[in-house]
Design a protein around this motif. Structure first.
Motif, PDB file in Angstrom:
ATOM      1  N   THR A 232       0.864  -1.251   0.031  1.00 44.34           N
ATOM      2  CA  THR A 232       0.060   0.007   0.111  1.00 44.34           C
ATOM      3  C   THR A 232       0.982   1.082  -0.170  1.00 44.34           C
ATOM      4  O   THR A 232       0.657   2.323  -0.576  1.00 44.34           O
ATOM      5  N   ASN A 276      -7.825   0.369  -2.265  1.00 42.85           N
ATOM      6  CA  ASN A 276      -6.653   0.747  -1.999  1.00 42.85           C
ATOM      7  C   ASN A 276      -5.599   0.905  -2.843  1.00 42.85           C
ATOM      8  O   ASN A 276      -5.059   2.260  -3.081  1.00 42.85           O
ATOM      9  N   CYS A 277      -5.269  -0.008  -3.646  1.00 43.57           N
ATOM     10  CA  CYS A 277      -4.136   0.146  -4.820  1.00 43.57           C
ATOM     11  C   CYS A 277      -4.803   0.716  -6.045  1.00 43.57           C
ATOM     12  O   CYS A 277      -3.747   1.167  -6.914  1.00 43.57           O
ATOM     13  N   SER A 282      -3.196   6.615  -5.889  1.00 48.62           N
ATOM     14  CA  SER A 282      -2.226   5.700  -6.111  1.00 48.62           C
ATOM     15  C   SER A 282      -1.517   5.685  -7.364  1.00 48.62           C
ATOM     16  O   SER A 282      -1.917   6.291  -8.523  1.00 48.62           O
TER      17      SER A 282
END
Length: 372
Positions: A232, A276-277, A282
């Motif tokens: 992360t 999240n990714c 990101s």
């Protein structure tokens, strides 16, 4: 097998290594498989004719060890240190030999004596294999090493060997026999394995095999939360503590998701990890593979509305990925109305992504929709 001359041992290394690996694979980790694999490597190292099954003594193992010591300097110098198929096979055979061979102990001592000498989290055999591996790595400068496919194969082989250690082939002698070896040859500290694989990743961060081993190792150690936090940070551009993994981040995410999906509550974990990714902050949001995984995740769950939203986000971030467009059209063909499909195809053409479409089928579908 017949004896092999010193000049033929280098070319024969791949044959002996292949046979040893097959013996281990088909024996399911049994002691008899370890002895059979060791016999093939003793034939290569000692160069003597292979004896009948079961006739393998410490003297033959010692001769083979000396033979490998003689071959290794020549192998390490091949192609200016870049190695080739034969020389890398010699080094891998030497690594596997040391992992399988009994430690240099007296026959009157049992396997417990060898196991008690383990240091640094490695059994004596694995410590000897690690010494050979370190010599191979340090014998050539990093830039040359990282450009060699044979060094990548060698390092992946060592990572697999130290993470999934083989059973030591304790030989039948007066004092102990193979059946008493139990699991002494399997003792490798998880932390020692983790440090060794991390070192390999510094040279080859994009190696699919090594990254797969890295994820499996964290799963065995119950450290998936730490791995998830590390990647992360990579996705967010914070690579502290995991810089060696940055080059393989998309593949590492994919491997982690595969492991997460098999755990209890895995579907929710996968969804959270993908969000999240692929968040707007990101660095991985432009990776088509991860978007395709996210889309497939929702399609497999029958969540077409979610899949639709993910598809629109995905083509905004990766408009040039033809595979992504095809996945979306195939998975959402019953969810998209003809008007939206036409608009999306227009966007495809604007982005110079060309798809072959049967216009008559589209017209019939639109007519059916209007009639309904």
């Amino acid at each position: 097998m017949a004896s092999v001359t010193s000049s033929d041992r280098m070319p024969a290394a791949a044959l002996a290594l292949g046979r040893a690996e097959l013996e281990l694979k088909h024996s399911a980790g049994s002691h008899s498989g370890s002895v059979a694999a060791l016999r093939a490597l003793v034939w290569l190292g000692a160069g003597t004719e292979e004896g009948a099954e079961g006739e393998l003594e410490y003297a033959a193992v010692a001769d083979a060890r000396r033979g490998f010591q003689d071959m290794l300097p020549q192998a390490l110098q091949t192609n200016g240190g870049r190695l080739d198929h034969s020389s890398s096979s010699v080094i891998k055979a030497a690594l596997l030999f040391e992992a399988l061979a009994p430690a240099a102990i007296q026959p009157s001592q049992g396997p417990e004596a060898a196991a008690s000498d383990a240091s640094g989290g490695l059994s004596p055999g694995m410590a000897a294999a690690a010494a050979i591996f370190n010599a191979a790595v340090e014998s050539v400068n990093p830039s040359t090493r990282r450009m060699s496919v044979y060094h990548e194969e060698l390092q992946a082989f060592f990572a697999r060997l130290i993470t999934f250690p083989v059973r030591v082939a304790y030989l039948t002698t007066e004092g102990h026999n193979g059946s008493s070896s139990n699991d002494h040859g399997l003792r490798v500290s998880p932390w020692a394995a983790k440090n060794a694989v991390r070192r390999v990743l510094q040279d080859f961060p994009g190696s699919a095999e090594v990254l797969s081993i890295w994820v499996q190792l964290h799963s065995r150690m119950h450290h998936l939360s730490a791995l998830r936090a590390t990647i992360t940070d990579i996705a967010a551009g914070r690579t502290s503590g995991g810089a060696e993994l940055a080059g393989g981040a998309p593949l590492l995410w994919a491997l982690l998701l595969r492991v997460e999906s098999r755990r209890p509550g895995g579907r929710h974990r996968v969804h959270g990890a993908l969000e999240n990714c692929l968040a707007s902050s990101s660095s991985l949001r432009s990776c088509p593979v991860l978007w395709r995984i996210y889309l497939a995740h929702h399609l497999a769950a029958g969540q077409l509305d979610h899949a639709h939203r993910v598809f629109l986000r995905a083509i905004h971030e990766c408009p040039s990925s033809k595979a992504l467009w095809l996945d979306g059209f195939a998975g959402l063909r019953r969810h998209l109305n003809p008007r939206e499909t036409g608009e999306l195809l227009e966007i495809c053409r604007d982005k110079e992504v060309f798809l072959r479409t049967d216009i008559f089928e589209m017209l019939l579908a639109e007519m059916d929709s209007d009639a309904g």
